[in-house]
Design an enzyme around this catalytic site. Sequence first.
Site, short mmCIF file in Angstrom:
data_model
loop_
_atom_site.label_atom_id
_atom_site.label_comp_id
_atom_site.label_asym_id
_atom_site.label_seq_id
_atom_site.Cartn_x
_atom_site.Cartn_y
_atom_site.Cartn_z
N GLY A 19 -10.00 0.83 -13.18
CA GLY A 19 -11.05 -0.15 -13.45
C GLY A 19 -10.54 -1.57 -13.50
O GLY A 19 -10.97 -2.37 -14.34
N THR A 21 -9.82 -5.11 -10.95
CA THR A 21 -10.71 -5.82 -10.01
C THR A 21 -11.10 -4.89 -8.87
O THR A 21 -12.27 -4.82 -8.46
CB THR A 21 -9.99 -7.07 -9.46
OG1 THR A 21 -9.52 -7.84 -10.57
CG2 THR A 21 -10.93 -7.92 -8.63
N ALA A 22 -10.12 -4.14 -8.34
CA ALA A 22 -10.41 -3.28 -7.18
C ALA A 22 -11.40 -2.18 -7.56
O ALA A 22 -12.37 -1.93 -6.84
CB ALA A 22 -9.11 -2.67 -6.65
N ILE A 48 -3.97 1.50 -20.87
CA ILE A 48 -3.08 1.07 -19.78
C ILE A 48 -3.41 -0.36 -19.36
O ILE A 48 -2.51 -1.17 -19.14
CB ILE A 48 -3.21 2.02 -18.57
CG1 ILE A 48 -2.69 3.41 -18.95
CG2 ILE A 48 -2.45 1.49 -17.36
CD1 ILE A 48 -2.82 4.46 -17.86
N VAL A 53 -4.07 -10.50 -13.44
CA VAL A 53 -3.91 -11.73 -12.66
C VAL A 53 -4.82 -11.59 -11.43
O VAL A 53 -5.62 -10.68 -11.35
CB VAL A 53 -2.45 -11.96 -12.25
CG1 VAL A 53 -1.64 -12.53 -13.39
CG2 VAL A 53 -1.82 -10.70 -11.71
N ALA A 56 -7.41 -16.36 -7.75
CA ALA A 56 -7.77 -17.28 -6.66
C ALA A 56 -8.30 -16.43 -5.51
O ALA A 56 -7.75 -15.38 -5.19
CB ALA A 56 -6.56 -18.08 -6.21
N LYS A 84 -12.95 -23.44 -5.27
CA LYS A 84 -11.66 -23.60 -4.59
C LYS A 84 -11.94 -24.02 -3.15
O LYS A 84 -12.60 -23.30 -2.40
CB LYS A 84 -10.89 -22.27 -4.63
CG LYS A 84 -9.60 -22.30 -3.84
CD LYS A 84 -8.86 -20.97 -3.89
CE LYS A 84 -7.71 -20.95 -2.91
NZ LYS A 84 -7.08 -19.63 -2.78
N LEU A 332 -4.08 -2.93 -5.32
CA LEU A 332 -2.63 -2.79 -5.43
C LEU A 332 -2.16 -1.37 -5.12
O LEU A 332 -1.02 -1.16 -4.72
CB LEU A 332 -2.17 -3.21 -6.83
CG LEU A 332 -2.50 -4.66 -7.20
CD1 LEU A 332 -2.19 -4.94 -8.66
CD2 LEU A 332 -1.75 -5.64 -6.31
N ILE A 345 -7.81 -9.86 -3.18
CA ILE A 345 -9.20 -9.56 -3.51
C ILE A 345 -10.01 -9.51 -2.21
O ILE A 345 -10.90 -8.68 -2.03
CB ILE A 345 -9.77 -10.59 -4.52
CG1 ILE A 345 -9.01 -10.43 -5.84
CG2 ILE A 345 -11.25 -10.40 -4.73
CD1 ILE A 345 -9.35 -11.45 -6.90
C1 LIG Z 1 1.44 -12.02 -9.72
C2 LIG Z 1 0.19 -11.66 -9.01
C3 LIG Z 1 -0.71 -12.67 -8.66
C4 LIG Z 1 -1.87 -12.34 -7.95
N1 LIG Z 1 -2.72 -13.33 -7.57
C5 LIG Z 1 -3.77 -13.03 -6.79
C6 LIG Z 1 -4.67 -14.03 -6.35
O1 LIG Z 1 -4.55 -15.19 -6.70
N2 LIG Z 1 -5.70 -13.65 -5.57
C7 LIG Z 1 -5.91 -12.36 -5.18
O2 LIG Z 1 -6.82 -12.09 -4.41
N3 LIG Z 1 -5.11 -11.39 -5.63
C8 LIG Z 1 -4.05 -11.69 -6.41
N4 LIG Z 1 -3.25 -10.69 -6.87
C9 LIG Z 1 -3.62 -9.34 -6.61
C10 LIG Z 1 -4.73 -8.94 -7.59
O3 LIG Z 1 -4.29 -9.13 -8.90
C11 LIG Z 1 -5.10 -7.51 -7.40
O4 LIG Z 1 -5.35 -7.27 -6.05
C12 LIG Z 1 -6.34 -7.21 -8.15
O5 LIG Z 1 -6.22 -7.58 -9.49
C13 LIG Z 1 -6.66 -5.75 -8.08
O6 LIG Z 1 -5.79 -5.02 -8.89
P1 LIG Z 1 -6.08 -3.50 -9.00
O7 LIG Z 1 -7.46 -3.31 -9.49
O8 LIG Z 1 -5.71 -2.90 -7.71
O9 LIG Z 1 -5.00 -2.98 -10.06
P2 LIG Z 1 -4.97 -3.10 -11.66
O10 LIG Z 1 -5.54 -4.36 -12.16
O11 LIG Z 1 -3.55 -2.79 -12.04
O12 LIG Z 1 -5.90 -1.93 -12.17
C14 LIG Z 1 -5.47 -0.60 -12.23
C15 LIG Z 1 -6.46 0.22 -13.00
O13 LIG Z 1 -6.07 1.58 -12.96
C16 LIG Z 1 -6.10 2.10 -14.27
N5 LIG Z 1 -5.11 3.18 -14.37
C17 LIG Z 1 -3.85 3.23 -13.89
N6 LIG Z 1 -3.26 4.38 -14.21
C18 LIG Z 1 -4.19 5.11 -14.90
C19 LIG Z 1 -4.19 6.37 -15.53
N7 LIG Z 1 -3.12 7.16 -15.53
N8 LIG Z 1 -5.31 6.76 -16.17
C20 LIG Z 1 -6.42 5.98 -16.21
N9 LIG Z 1 -6.47 4.77 -15.63
C21 LIG Z 1 -5.37 4.34 -15.01
C22 LIG Z 1 -5.77 0.93 -15.16
O14 LIG Z 1 -6.17 1.14 -16.48
C23 LIG Z 1 -6.58 -0.16 -14.47
O15 LIG Z 1 -7.92 -0.09 -14.89
C24 LIG Z 1 -2.11 -11.00 -7.60
C25 LIG Z 1 -1.23 -10.00 -8.01
C26 LIG Z 1 -0.09 -10.31 -8.69
C27 LIG Z 1 0.84 -9.21 -9.09
#
Ligand SMILES: Cc1cc2nc3c(=O)[nH]c(=O)nc-3n(C[C@H](O)[C@H](O)[C@H](O)COP(=O)(O)OP(=O)(O)OC[C@H]3O[C@@H](n4cnc5c(N)ncnc54)[C@H](O)[C@@H]3O)c2cc1C
Length: 502
Positions: A19, A21-22, A48, A53, A56, A84, A332, A345
């Site tokens: 849960g 952003t993705a 977790i 982050v 942008a 932006k 990610l 994003i």
């Molecule tokens: C340093 C940095 C800067 C960034 N800056 C930008 C930017 O400026 N613009 C941009 O477009 N993107 C940026 N990104 C990428 C952006 O942050 C991600 O693409 C975006 O936040 C999506 O993350 P996510 O949802 O894939 O992963 P996460 O935010 O890590 O979410 C993972 C989810 O999975 C859940 N989860 C994991 N394991 C389990 C488990 N075992 N049981 C239950 N739940 C679990 C977690 O609780 C969480 O809800 C950046 C990334 C980094 C590292």
Amino acid sequence: MDDTASVSKPVRRVVIAGGGTAGWMAAAALSRTLGKVLDITLVESEEIGTVGVGEATIPTMITFHRLLDINEQEFMAATGATIKLGIKFEGWRDVGQDYIHSFGTTGKDHWTAGFQHFWLKGRARGLARDYGDYCLELRAAEENRFAHLPRGGMNYAFHLDAGLYAKFLRRFSEGFGTKRVEGKIASVDTSADGDIAALVMEDGTRVEGDLFIDCTGFRSLLLGQTLGVEFEDWSHWLFADSALAVQTESVKPAIPYTRSMAGTAGWQWRIPLQHRVGNGIVYSSRFMEREAAREALVGGLEAPPLFEPRLLRFTPGQRKVTWKRNCVALGLASGFLEPLESTNIHLVSRNLTRLLQSFPHVIRQVDIDEYNAQTETEMTHIRDFVILHYYVTNRRDTPFWRACAEMEIPATLRHRIELFRQTGRVFRVPNELFAENSWIQVMLGQGITPQQHHPVADLMEDPELSRFLGGIHGHVEQTVAKLPLHADYLKTYCPQARPVAA
Ligand SMILES: Cc1cc2nc3c(=O)[nH]c(=O)nc-3n(C[C@H](O)[C@H](O)[C@H](O)COP(=O)(O)OP(=O)(O)OC[C@H]3O[C@@H](n4cnc5c(N)ncnc54)[C@H](O)[C@@H]3O)c2cc1C
């Protein structure tokens, strides 16, 4: 067991693991579009947490919101968002030299040749100003101005609070029937044919599904860990593998662009929101120790950090495929380049659009193959665009920058650079994210001067060329002068919704 999908099961139950952003973008898009015919469940663990982050964005987010019918003012107010208009790259070309990669178009093209050819001729004849002076969005960014103009007159994106965005999308998705399950996924069950059957929670409950969306972040619990899809490592091109992120209070009016400040072994970001500023340093651990990175970050802040900077480690690259069997990875969990051009994003929304356009009644390998081919091509172009910033630079002041300049770049990128260097020409392949003007702005900005311009520019004699260039610049300046200050505009357009005290 072979690796292709089994085709017999109808897709009725979609389970989103994660849960961040993705995950919530996936829930929003799926429930808004197909919520009436699908059963959608999202599993997340507050313990977790998310990476927190990713603040942008690029203009494609506007399309994503339009598709979902998300009201822009409500979204901006709920997430403390600002506008932006581009990214200011400070010290990338060389120490002390800056340029802006804006979201706008620059000048006016002829059907045979882009505006850059006329500008190059004007430059050689001493008639042209800076390339950016012919771009409305770029000049508005420099003057800290913004307003919505008729007929999509300004291209823009947002800076947003990632945590608030996830909350906003959660409310939205739950309104369209998404069910949320709180808790940690302990294991992932597969069936005899190799497909994913269920997420098994720590308390033993099973969340069964037909299609699984892996949004578990860097862990890639389903696609990587369970289905064993390998990771393609791009760290020989993209050296940054670490980041420290921290927030500060706003001490100045929010500017309408992201700052990307090159340092000794990477770069720092500054992202202004309505209520605070996001800051971070992205660096290569091969060339910089964590403590030195922390000092560089904290030393450059405009206000005291609100907490101790948080370390994030990553390997730049992507999974070999992002859809395998009955599992699609987004965000990610599917890969990560690095945040330089804020593309992650975007990739989530782009891949969601693609998934919805090829949404299966029953999962078929042909759909999977097409999806994977398209995502791979798109990612390759973005990868090349990001490498360009590091490779084409006059900086040689530190071992990091010398290593960047000496790296062996992909042949696809080498071709683009040489084409521009020798002829001033650029091209955009179908479905490529970054259009011609992005490549031109960054290639010029990073220090490439093309050796020639298109002969069509020679049809204009000096006075005509001067009038042509002056007319465009004059129009840009007149428009910018009428725009309100960005910070003032936000106050009336989308003042941030603040929690009411009890
Ligand atoms: C340093 C940095 C800067 C960034 N800056 C930008 C930017 O400026 N613009 C941009 O477009 N993107 C940026 N990104 C990428 C952006 O942050 C991600 O693409 C975006 O936040 C999506 O993350 P996510 O949802 O894939 O992963 P996460 O935010 O890590 O979410 C993972 C989810 O999975 C859940 N989860 C994991 N394991 C389990 C488990 N075992 N049981 C239950 N739940 C679990 C977690 O609780 C969480 O809800 C950046 C990334 C980094 C590292």
